[in-house]
Write a protein that holds these residues in place. Structure first.
Motif, PDB file in Angstrom:
ATOM      1  N   LEU A 110     -45.514 -42.902  85.756  1.00 53.03           N
ATOM      2  CA  LEU A 110     -44.793 -41.649  85.975  1.00 53.03           C
ATOM      3  C   LEU A 110     -44.155 -41.245  84.660  1.00 53.03           C
ATOM      4  O   LEU A 110     -43.356 -41.999  84.095  1.00 53.03           O
ATOM      5  CB  LEU A 110     -43.721 -41.830  87.048  1.00 53.03           C
ATOM      6  N   VAL A 111     -44.524 -40.084  84.158  1.00 55.52           N
ATOM      7  CA  VAL A 111     -44.001 -39.589  82.889  1.00 55.52           C
ATOM      8  C   VAL A 111     -43.103 -38.388  83.184  1.00 55.52           C
ATOM      9  O   VAL A 111     -43.570 -37.376  83.697  1.00 55.52           O
ATOM     10  CB  VAL A 111     -45.140 -39.186  81.928  1.00 55.52           C
ATOM     11  N   ILE A 112     -41.831 -38.534  82.864  1.00 51.06           N
ATOM     12  CA  ILE A 112     -40.880 -37.434  83.048  1.00 51.06           C
ATOM     13  C   ILE A 112     -40.731 -36.739  81.707  1.00 51.06           C
ATOM     14  O   ILE A 112     -40.301 -37.350  80.729  1.00 51.06           O
ATOM     15  CB  ILE A 112     -39.537 -37.944  83.585  1.00 51.06           C
ATOM     16  N   THR A 113     -41.114 -35.490  81.660  1.00 49.02           N
ATOM     17  CA  THR A 113     -41.087 -34.748  80.403  1.00 49.02           C
ATOM     18  C   THR A 113     -39.794 -33.976  80.199  1.00 49.02           C
ATOM     19  O   THR A 113     -39.446 -33.651  79.062  1.00 49.02           O
ATOM     20  CB  THR A 113     -42.278 -33.774  80.315  1.00 49.02           C
ATOM     21  N   GLU A 114     -39.079 -33.681  81.306  1.00 48.41           N
ATOM     22  CA  GLU A 114     -37.872 -32.870  81.172  1.00 48.41           C
ATOM     23  C   GLU A 114     -36.970 -33.058  82.382  1.00 48.41           C
ATOM     24  O   GLU A 114     -37.443 -33.195  83.505  1.00 48.41           O
ATOM     25  CB  GLU A 114     -38.292 -31.401  81.066  1.00 48.41           C
ATOM     26  N   ALA A 115     -35.667 -33.057  82.139  1.00 46.65           N
ATOM     27  CA  ALA A 115     -34.658 -33.042  83.198  1.00 46.65           C
ATOM     28  C   ALA A 115     -33.600 -32.047  82.751  1.00 46.65           C
ATOM     29  O   ALA A 115     -32.861 -32.300  81.798  1.00 46.65           O
ATOM     30  CB  ALA A 115     -34.062 -34.430  83.414  1.00 46.65           C
ATOM     31  N   LEU A 116     -33.569 -30.888  83.402  1.00 47.88           N
ATOM     32  CA  LEU A 116     -32.676 -29.795  82.998  1.00 47.88           C
ATOM     33  C   LEU A 116     -31.621 -29.529  84.059  1.00 47.88           C
ATOM     34  O   LEU A 116     -31.941 -29.361  85.238  1.00 47.88           O
ATOM     35  CB  LEU A 116     -33.466 -28.507  82.771  1.00 47.88           C
ATOM     36  N   ALA A 117     -30.365 -29.456  83.628  1.00 53.56           N
ATOM     37  CA  ALA A 117     -29.256 -29.139  84.524  1.00 53.56           C
ATOM     38  C   ALA A 117     -29.095 -27.630  84.638  1.00 53.56           C
ATOM     39  O   ALA A 117     -29.486 -26.875  83.738  1.00 53.56           O
ATOM     40  CB  ALA A 117     -27.976 -29.779  84.013  1.00 53.56           C
ATOM     41  N   SER A 118     -28.493 -27.195  85.746  1.00 48.13           N
ATOM     42  CA  SER A 118     -28.346 -25.773  86.027  1.00 48.13           C
ATOM     43  C   SER A 118     -27.299 -25.079  85.163  1.00 48.13           C
ATOM     44  O   SER A 118     -27.271 -23.857  85.101  1.00 48.13           O
ATOM     45  CB  SER A 118     -28.016 -25.563  87.502  1.00 48.13           C
ATOM     46  N   CYS A 119     -26.426 -25.846  84.497  1.00 51.88           N
ATOM     47  CA  CYS A 119     -25.435 -25.208  83.626  1.00 51.88           C
ATOM     48  C   CYS A 119     -25.057 -26.163  82.504  1.00 51.88           C
ATOM     49  O   CYS A 119     -25.352 -27.354  82.567  1.00 51.88           O
ATOM     50  CB  CYS A 119     -24.193 -24.778  84.410  1.00 51.88           C
ATOM     51  N   GLY A 120     -24.369 -25.636  81.509  1.00 51.12           N
ATOM     52  CA  GLY A 120     -23.994 -26.421  80.346  1.00 51.12           C
ATOM     53  C   GLY A 120     -22.945 -27.477  80.609  1.00 51.12           C
ATOM     54  O   GLY A 120     -22.751 -28.374  79.792  1.00 51.12           O
ATOM     55  N   CYS A 121     -22.249 -27.400  81.736  1.00 55.90           N
ATOM     56  CA  CYS A 121     -21.219 -28.389  82.053  1.00 55.90           C
ATOM     57  C   CYS A 121     -21.820 -29.679  82.603  1.00 55.90           C
ATOM     58  O   CYS A 121     -21.114 -30.664  82.807  1.00 55.90           O
ATOM     59  CB  CYS A 121     -20.220 -27.814  83.053  1.00 55.90           C
ATOM     60  N   THR A 122     -23.120 -29.687  82.832  1.00 52.04           N
ATOM     61  CA  THR A 122     -23.805 -30.856  83.369  1.00 52.04           C
ATOM     62  C   THR A 122     -24.917 -31.268  82.405  1.00 52.04           C
ATOM     63  O   THR A 122     -25.667 -30.427  81.916  1.00 52.04           O
ATOM     64  CB  THR A 122     -24.404 -30.546  84.759  1.00 52.04           C
ATOM     65  N   VAL A 123     -24.995 -32.571  82.150  1.00 51.77           N
ATOM     66  CA  VAL A 123     -26.012 -33.115  81.258  1.00 51.77           C
ATOM     67  C   VAL A 123     -26.864 -34.090  82.069  1.00 51.77           C
ATOM     68  O   VAL A 123     -26.335 -34.925  82.813  1.00 51.77           O
ATOM     69  CB  VAL A 123     -25.370 -33.853  80.063  1.00 51.77           C
TER      70      VAL A 123
END
Length: 145
Positions: free
Chosen positions: A75-88
């Motif tokens: 399983l290759v995870i290429t990206e994990a993006l949060a919905s706002c800048g306050c979350t990483v």
């Protein structure tokens, strides 16, 4: 002059017609081929929602969403993006091998975010079906509360 004009028009027509055919080939590619996932695998989501309850404004909420590769390919995870800048969101850098458990780590900075909170994380990978959105939710108590 007439011969030069005629040749110029003929050359322009030829160039334009070649360009159109080239575009037709690109446009006729099946949309599935553009989205095709290389070596797809299956993933079992262990944690998709974390309810952090009530926290004070200024606290950092941390949680590791767990998942397991139940497929036959890494399983290759290429990206994990949060919905706002306050979350990483932090993804695993190495592929998660079949049978292994992996984690998406999330940190939510509650400073300046009083009230009900719903922060989502979108994960892009070679999993089929795709990862569901991961969710952090809870209530941030204002500094006066």
């Amino acid at each position: 002059m007439n011969k030069v004009f005629f040749i110029a028009i003929a050359l322009c027509s030829l160039l334009v017609s070649c360009d159109v055919r080239k575009k037709d080939k690109v446009a006729s590619l099946p949309s599935k081929a553009k989205r095709e996932v290389k070596d797809p695998t299956n993933v079992e989501i262990i944690d998709s929602v974390y309810d952090f309850g009530k926290v004070k404004e200024g606290d950092i909420v941390e949680f590791s969403f767990r998942f397991k590769n139940v497929g036959t390919h890494p399983l290759v995870i290429t990206e994990a993006l949060a919905s706002c800048g306050c979350t990483v969101a932090e993804k695993p850098e190495a592929p998660v091998l079949p049978g292994e458990t992996g984690y998406i780590k999330a940190k939510f900075n509650t400073e300046g975010k009083p009230g009900e909170s719903h922060k989502s994380i979108t994960v892009t990978s070679n999993a089929l079906p795709e990862f569901p959105q991961l969710l952090l939710k809870g209530t941030v108590l204002g500094k006066q509360e």
